[in-house]
Design an enzyme around this catalytic site. Structure first.
Site, short mmCIF file in Angstrom:
data_model
loop_
_atom_site.label_atom_id
_atom_site.label_comp_id
_atom_site.label_asym_id
_atom_site.label_seq_id
_atom_site.Cartn_x
_atom_site.Cartn_y
_atom_site.Cartn_z
N ASP A 1 14.61 23.04 88.29
CA ASP A 1 15.43 23.18 87.32
C ASP A 1 16.14 22.47 86.43
O ASP A 1 17.42 21.75 86.34
CB ASP A 1 16.29 23.73 87.82
CG ASP A 1 17.12 25.07 87.22
OD1 ASP A 1 17.30 25.27 86.08
OD2 ASP A 1 17.80 25.95 87.85
N HIS B 1 23.06 22.41 83.23
CA HIS B 1 23.56 22.31 84.28
C HIS B 1 23.29 20.21 83.78
O HIS B 1 23.97 19.71 84.98
CB HIS B 1 22.67 21.68 84.95
CG HIS B 1 21.73 23.87 86.25
ND1 HIS B 1 23.18 23.87 86.48
CD2 HIS B 1 21.29 24.40 85.86
CE1 HIS B 1 22.62 25.28 86.57
NE2 HIS B 1 21.68 25.40 86.57
N ILE C 1 27.48 22.73 84.96
CA ILE C 1 28.16 23.36 86.69
C ILE C 1 26.55 22.59 87.35
O ILE C 1 25.42 22.40 86.64
CB ILE C 1 28.26 24.32 86.80
CG1 ILE C 1 26.96 25.99 86.24
CG2 ILE C 1 29.12 24.75 86.07
CD1 ILE C 1 27.65 26.18 86.67
N GLY D 1 23.03 25.86 91.75
CA GLY D 1 22.97 26.62 93.25
C GLY D 1 22.49 26.60 94.23
O GLY D 1 22.88 26.62 95.30
#
Length: 285
Positions: A189, A194, A209, A212
């Site tokens: 990803d 990110h 961030i 998840g």
């Protein structure tokens, strides 16, 4: 354009071919923080195949979440960004350290929350070994805030796992690395949210961030070390809802409750007191 419910429900893609190697398996384990203690033989079993005494390389169960990259049923043609809301993996077999696999993906449910409340799309992906043996079944829930009100069903969404009311049986703290998002993105990803500070600001965050699914893997790692004695074959299912992001460098506090072979869990960020994973459930066997 409003969602075409019948067309979306018929979306599927079968026989997607993928392969992974022991390098991918070890990178994933490192990306969720394993191997931080380079003398810990239990964690080295997941990140190091070069040993004087030969032993098999172990695979973290939630590697299943990246083994087939972004295997999905196809394009959803939404008006808004789809956010990853839940992940639920059922493990049919222990994942091998290298394999050629196929992925069958199909939409299994679409829920219309209302015009101002968005839409939930659930799809299932089954990973199979090259000879057809099921390895894992992944159920993903995406939430699209700007796509509600198309007239689809609003009821029937599975209820979240019920959490125990007592104090947790075990609590552990897992510190993430400041560069953990940069490592985890190499598992597949590579969304700039990110890794790129400017992109993060455009999405409303002060800095990049953590993925998840990285937090999801960290929770698996916590249960692996506390209740599963580092045995990947003990995992039958691992499910959780994502409620808030983790910033790389923060400490994830994992609270766990054990009832028979079911481990309930939730995770929060110690520094900010924010719950990042809710209604978590791992089934061991």
């Amino acid at each position: 354009m409003a969602i075409n419910y019948e067309k979306l429900m018929a979306t599927k893609k079968l026989g997607q071919k993928y392969s992974y190697s022991d390098r991918d398996v070890m990178l994933y384990a490192l990306a969720i923080g394993m191997g931080a203690g380079p003398m810990d033989e239990r964690e080295l079993a997941f990140v190091n195949e070069a040993t004087v005494t030969a032993r098999p390389l172990e695979v973290v169960p939630t590697f299943a979440s990246v083994a087939a990259g972004f295997a999905e049923p196809g394009k959803f043609n939404l008006n808004s960004i789809a956010l990853d809301g839940e992940r639920d993996i059922t493990f049919h077999s222990t994942l091998p350290p290298a394999a050629h696999i196929t992925a069958d993906s199909s939409v299994i449910a679409v829920y219309d929350k209302g015009k101002d409340k968005g839409t939930v799309i659930r799809f299932q992906t089954m990973l199979k070994a090259s000879h057809g043996e099921p390895l894992a079944t992944l159920v993903t829930s995406y939430f699209a805030r700007g796509d509600g009100g198309f007239g689809g069903p609003s009821h029937g969404q599975p209820k979240p796992h019920h959490m125990p009311s007592r104090a947790p049986d075990r609590v552990i703290n897992i510190r993430t690395r400041r560069d953990q998002g940069l490592i985890y993105r190499l598992c597949g990803d590579r969304h700039p949210l990110h890794s790129d500070p400017e992109s993060a600001k455009q999405f409303g965050f002060p800095k990049p961030i953590l993925h998840g699914l990285c937090t999801y893997g960290i929770a698996c790692r916590g249960i692996l070390q506390t209740y599963a004695d580092y045995d990947p074959s003990a995992f039958r299912r691992h499910a959780a809802r994502f409620s808030a992001p983790v910033y790389p460098g923060e400490t994830v506090t994992l609270e766990m409750w054990k009832d028979g072979n079911v481990i309930s869990f939730e995770a929060s960020v110690k520094e900010r007191g924010v719950t990042v994973v809710k209604n978590g459930m791992t089934m061991l066997g």
